[in-house]
Design a protein around this motif. Structure first.
Motif, PDB file in Angstrom:
ATOM      1  N   ARG A 119      -6.107  47.934  15.782  1.00  0.00           N
ATOM      2  CA  ARG A 119      -5.811  46.962  16.853  1.00  0.00           C
ATOM      3  C   ARG A 119      -4.553  46.173  16.533  1.00  0.00           C
ATOM      4  NH1 ARG A 119     -10.289  42.037  16.465  1.00  0.00           N
ATOM      5  NH2 ARG A 119     -10.815  42.295  14.263  1.00  0.00           N
ATOM      6  N   ARG A 134     -15.624  39.596   2.614  1.00  0.00           N
ATOM      7  CA  ARG A 134     -14.932  38.451   3.253  1.00  0.00           C
ATOM      8  C   ARG A 134     -15.825  37.216   3.271  1.00  0.00           C
ATOM      9  NH1 ARG A 134     -12.392  42.179   7.950  1.00  0.00           N
ATOM     10  NH2 ARG A 134     -10.523  42.815   6.803  1.00  0.00           N
ATOM     11  N   HIS A 191     -20.087  45.557  13.386  1.00  0.00           N
ATOM     12  CA  HIS A 191     -18.784  45.238  12.774  1.00  0.00           C
ATOM     13  C   HIS A 191     -17.822  44.809  13.893  1.00  0.00           C
ATOM     14  CE1 HIS A 191     -15.453  45.371   9.996  1.00  0.00           C
ATOM     15  NE2 HIS A 191     -14.836  46.311  10.688  1.00  0.00           N
TER      16      HIS A 191
HETATM   17  O1  LIG Z   1      -9.992  43.964  12.187  1.00  0.00           O
HETATM   18  C1  LIG Z   1      -9.805  45.158  12.436  1.00  0.00           C
HETATM   19  O2  LIG Z   1      -9.509  45.596  13.548  1.00  0.00           O
HETATM   20  C2  LIG Z   1      -9.947  46.147  11.329  1.00  0.00           C
HETATM   21  C3  LIG Z   1     -11.260  45.956  10.711  1.00  0.00           C
HETATM   22  O3  LIG Z   1     -12.255  46.488  11.164  1.00  0.00           O
HETATM   23  C4  LIG Z   1     -11.355  44.923   9.689  1.00  0.00           C
HETATM   24  O4  LIG Z   1     -10.377  44.618   8.985  1.00  0.00           O
HETATM   25  O5  LIG Z   1     -12.453  44.384   9.558  1.00  0.00           O
END
Ligand SMILES: O=C([O-])CC(=O)C(=O)O
Ligand SMILES: NC(=O)C1=CN([C@@H]2O[C@H](COP(=O)(O)OP(=O)(O)OC[C@H]3O[C@@H](n4cnc5c(N)ncnc54)[C@H](O)[C@@H]3O)[C@@H](O)[C@H]2O)C=CC1
Length: 311
Positions: free
Chosen positions: A82, A151, A175
């Protein structure tokens, strides 16, 4: 042990780098459709060997799946990332076709491989891979929870002002920016609940920052992240190839666990040489249960977009 990584872009190359650097596999093959690109990434990574001391054989190929034959694990990172302001879900139109074709090609040459799906929207791409290939569910693993949990631990460590490795915490659910569920209630600092040290307001901010962790990096970088995604894939692949039985939040097909069926979504799993070896159906609070059901609804809505590709 042989690992193929399809897509030699930011995430794929970072996976190859992390897996080689840590000596997790004896052989890594990078494959991409961009002429010469995977070859170049593999050569660059290989030239780290003498200064970092690894012996993994790293090679790159342009679209030649015969070179991926007999891989033990295949990681799918091919597809578009993205840009700032986009959601992961907006990538489905392009990435679904890519992921399905790649999964078919991979299995032709590595019929026994365990497949790790990274391309976004990851939960839906994991579901697609499972449905399209018909493989047993233990062999299709969606990588997202390992990254989201790292994270979460990062943001907790910053709020606590303590090292991330002293913090234990997990994110389950989808996710996605709004579907992740950081399990704050279960997070601890060396076994002590983090609520002993942080206020409700501070914990709510940590959870909110975690959920948009990927979007924050996309805003800063102009494309999505790759170092932590690569390290998260390597952590997962290590647990598979070395049969470590680590508990890692992964996107996996549920069959009644957490009250859900016919959906791939993040839950704690035991990862070993057979891929997903166990799904831990832990007891959630009422609020967590409600969040999980909402997250599953959103993922299921996204999966509905696969109808034409799976027809
Ligand atoms: O944010 C994103 O589009 C890529 C991803 O899945 C991440 O870094 O968690
Ligand atoms: N699940 C997760 O936690 C994460 C997922 N991602 C996702 O991973 C994917 C890759 O991201 P980046 O590496 O940053 O993108 P990138 O654009 O740097 O690399 C993607 C690569 O895929 C290749 N590719 C496209 N179609 C292909 C095909 N049919 N066969 C082989 N290779 C093909 C492209 O040529 C390109 O080199 C994106 O969908 C991104 O959203 C990224 C970070 C974390």
């Amino acid at each position: 042990m042989k690992v193929t990584i399809v897509g030699a872009g930011n995430v794929g190359a970072s996976c190859a780098d992390s897996i080689s650097y840590r000596g997790i596999a004896s052989e890594v093959v990078l494959l991409d459709i961009r002429e010469g690109f995977a070859e170049g990434k593999a050569m660059d990574i290989s030239q780290c060997a003498t200064n970092t001391g690894f012996n993994t054989k790293v090679s790159g190929v342009t679209s030649d799946y015969s070179k991926t034959a007999n891989s033990d694990v295949v990681v799918i990172t091919s597809g578009i990332p993205r840009k700032p302001g986009m959601t992961r879900e907006e990538l489905i139109g392009i990435n679904a076709g890519i992921v399905k074709t790649v999964a078919d090609n991979v299995l032709t040459h590595s019929p026994n491989a365990i497949i790790v799906v990274v391309s976004n929207p990851m939960d839906t791409m994991t579901y697609l891979t499972l449905k399209a290939t018909g493989l047993p569910k233990n062999r299709i693993i969606g990588m997202g929870g390992a990254l989201d949990s790292s994270r979460f631990r990062y943001y907790l460590s910053k709020a606590l002002d303590k090292p991330s490795n002293d913090v234990s915490a997990m994110v389950i659910g989808g996710h996605g920016d709004t579907t992740m569920i950081p399990l704050t209630r279960l997070a601890s600092y060396n076994g002590i609940p983090v609520s002993e040290f942080l206020s409700g307001e501070e914990l709510a901010k940590v959870a909110a920052d975690t959920m948009v962790g990927g979007a924050t990096l996309t805003g800063l970088l102009g494309t999505s992240a790759w170092y932590a995604p690569g390290a998260s894939v390597a952590y997962l692949v290590d647990s598979i190839l070395n049969d470590q039985k680590k508990m890692i939040a992964c996107s996996v097909m549920l069959e009644g666990e957490y009250g859900q069926s016919d959906i791939c979504i993040g839950v704690p799993c035991i990862i070993g040489k057979n891929g997903i070896e166990e799904i831990l159906d832990i007891k959630l609070s009422d609020a967590e249960k409600a969040a999980f059901a909402k997250s599953a609804d959103a993922v299921r809505n996204m999966n509905a977009d696969l109808k034409s590709i799976l027809a």
